[in-house]
Design a protein around this motif. Sequence first.
Motif, PDB file in Angstrom:
ATOM      1  N   LYS A  33     -20.232 -53.738  58.880  1.00  0.00           N
ATOM      2  CA  LYS A  33     -20.681 -52.786  59.922  1.00  0.00           C
ATOM      3  C   LYS A  33     -21.912 -52.519  59.930  1.00  0.00           C
ATOM      4  O   LYS A  33     -22.614 -51.632  60.681  1.00  0.00           O
ATOM      5  CB  LYS A  33     -19.890 -51.379  59.625  1.00  0.00           C
ATOM      6  CG  LYS A  33     -18.411 -51.393  59.666  1.00  0.00           C
ATOM      7  CD  LYS A  33     -17.872 -50.130  59.193  1.00  0.00           C
ATOM      8  CE  LYS A  33     -16.350 -50.026  59.025  1.00  0.00           C
ATOM      9  NZ  LYS A  33     -16.013 -48.794  58.649  1.00  0.00           N
ATOM     10  N   GLY A  36     -24.395 -49.346  55.104  1.00  0.00           N
ATOM     11  CA  GLY A  36     -23.174 -48.245  54.859  1.00  0.00           C
ATOM     12  C   GLY A  36     -23.276 -47.744  53.569  1.00  0.00           C
ATOM     13  O   GLY A  36     -24.172 -47.987  52.680  1.00  0.00           O
ATOM     14  N   ASN A  82     -20.718 -44.728  58.164  1.00  0.00           N
ATOM     15  CA  ASN A  82     -19.991 -45.647  59.190  1.00  0.00           C
ATOM     16  C   ASN A  82     -18.972 -44.534  59.484  1.00  0.00           C
ATOM     17  O   ASN A  82     -18.211 -43.886  58.797  1.00  0.00           O
ATOM     18  CB  ASN A  82     -19.648 -46.929  58.452  1.00  0.00           C
ATOM     19  CG  ASN A  82     -20.733 -47.788  58.475  1.00  0.00           C
ATOM     20  OD1 ASN A  82     -21.675 -47.772  59.437  1.00  0.00           O
ATOM     21  ND2 ASN A  82     -20.888 -48.700  57.413  1.00  0.00           N
ATOM     22  N   HIS A  83     -18.205 -44.948  60.560  1.00  0.00           N
ATOM     23  CA  HIS A  83     -17.116 -44.418  61.155  1.00  0.00           C
ATOM     24  C   HIS A  83     -15.704 -45.243  60.715  1.00  0.00           C
ATOM     25  O   HIS A  83     -15.851 -46.305  60.773  1.00  0.00           O
ATOM     26  CB  HIS A  83     -16.902 -44.444  62.732  1.00  0.00           C
ATOM     27  CG  HIS A  83     -15.975 -44.213  63.337  1.00  0.00           C
ATOM     28  ND1 HIS A  83     -15.554 -42.829  63.451  1.00  0.00           N
ATOM     29  CD2 HIS A  83     -14.738 -45.006  64.185  1.00  0.00           C
ATOM     30  CE1 HIS A  83     -14.251 -43.045  64.294  1.00  0.00           C
ATOM     31  NE2 HIS A  83     -13.756 -44.145  64.511  1.00  0.00           N
ATOM     32  N   SER A  84     -14.823 -44.204  60.452  1.00  0.00           N
ATOM     33  CA  SER A  84     -13.500 -44.828  60.323  1.00  0.00           C
ATOM     34  C   SER A  84     -12.436 -43.620  60.642  1.00  0.00           C
ATOM     35  O   SER A  84     -12.640 -42.601  60.041  1.00  0.00           O
ATOM     36  CB  SER A  84     -13.369 -45.117  58.928  1.00  0.00           C
ATOM     37  OG  SER A  84     -11.888 -45.466  58.574  1.00  0.00           O
ATOM     38  N   GLU A 114     -16.336 -47.398  50.123  1.00  0.00           N
ATOM     39  CA  GLU A 114     -17.214 -46.895  51.377  1.00  0.00           C
ATOM     40  C   GLU A 114     -16.795 -45.515  51.615  1.00  0.00           C
ATOM     41  O   GLU A 114     -15.893 -45.126  51.852  1.00  0.00           O
ATOM     42  CB  GLU A 114     -17.193 -47.830  52.558  1.00  0.00           C
ATOM     43  CG  GLU A 114     -18.277 -47.499  53.475  1.00  0.00           C
ATOM     44  CD  GLU A 114     -18.389 -48.431  54.563  1.00  0.00           C
ATOM     45  OE1 GLU A 114     -19.344 -48.262  55.317  1.00  0.00           O
ATOM     46  OE2 GLU A 114     -17.475 -49.170  54.763  1.00  0.00           O
ATOM     47  N   CYS A 116     -16.835 -42.971  54.662  1.00  0.00           N
ATOM     48  CA  CYS A 116     -16.807 -43.058  56.049  1.00  0.00           C
ATOM     49  C   CYS A 116     -16.530 -41.635  56.587  1.00  0.00           C
ATOM     50  O   CYS A 116     -16.023 -40.790  56.075  1.00  0.00           O
ATOM     51  CB  CYS A 116     -15.643 -43.979  56.424  1.00  0.00           C
ATOM     52  SG  CYS A 116     -16.146 -45.365  56.057  1.00  0.00           S
ATOM     53  N   TYR A 119     -16.373 -39.979  63.568  1.00  0.00           N
ATOM     54  CA  TYR A 119     -17.323 -39.661  64.640  1.00  0.00           C
ATOM     55  C   TYR A 119     -16.784 -38.806  65.723  1.00  0.00           C
ATOM     56  O   TYR A 119     -17.318 -38.406  66.730  1.00  0.00           O
ATOM     57  CB  TYR A 119     -18.195 -40.937  65.360  1.00  0.00           C
ATOM     58  CG  TYR A 119     -18.847 -41.766  64.516  1.00  0.00           C
ATOM     59  CD1 TYR A 119     -19.215 -41.437  63.046  1.00  0.00           C
ATOM     60  CD2 TYR A 119     -19.614 -42.927  65.085  1.00  0.00           C
ATOM     61  CE1 TYR A 119     -20.018 -42.100  62.178  1.00  0.00           C
ATOM     62  CE2 TYR A 119     -20.183 -43.941  64.135  1.00  0.00           C
ATOM     63  CZ  TYR A 119     -20.359 -43.333  62.828  1.00  0.00           C
ATOM     64  OH  TYR A 119     -21.353 -44.240  61.969  1.00  0.00           O
TER      65      TYR A 119
END
Length: 152
Positions: A33, A36, A82-84, A114, A116, A119
């Motif tokens: 991605k 991160g 990051n987005h999840s 990670e 996350c 968003y």
Amino acid sequence: MGADCEEDSESDPLKSLPLPRCADLLLVLNTPKGRGVFAARDIPARTILDVCPVLVLEPDENERHVRHTKLAIVLGLGSMFNHSTLHQNVGWMRDVANLLVTYQALRDIRQGEELCISYGAKLTFEDAEADGCEDSMEGGDGAEVLGKIDLG
């Protein structure tokens, strides 16, 4: 000495960066991605991960600056998560009065995992996880998930 540092960084690019003010976290520079944030060690649920200042631009400042430059609005690690939708493990809370965003672990996070955030529902990109998520959270603060954590 400065020239040597530049040559070294170009010939041997960093794979990750330790974050001195956030010792539990690591900024990894080459994930699928992009960049991160990852856990450098196990992080317990409800741990405050970072408190980030927010840069607010008035409409006339937007017109003068944003059209001609790239600006980060949430400073610190806030712009690196990051987005999840399916694997959100970090929630965020806005402090509008003080122009801050606080990031908190929603559950226990294992070393190497990670970090996350969601968003929210109004993404400006296609959510790679959209097909697998029927219960997407509106917003992104993680309050619903955080409320279900058993601190027992």
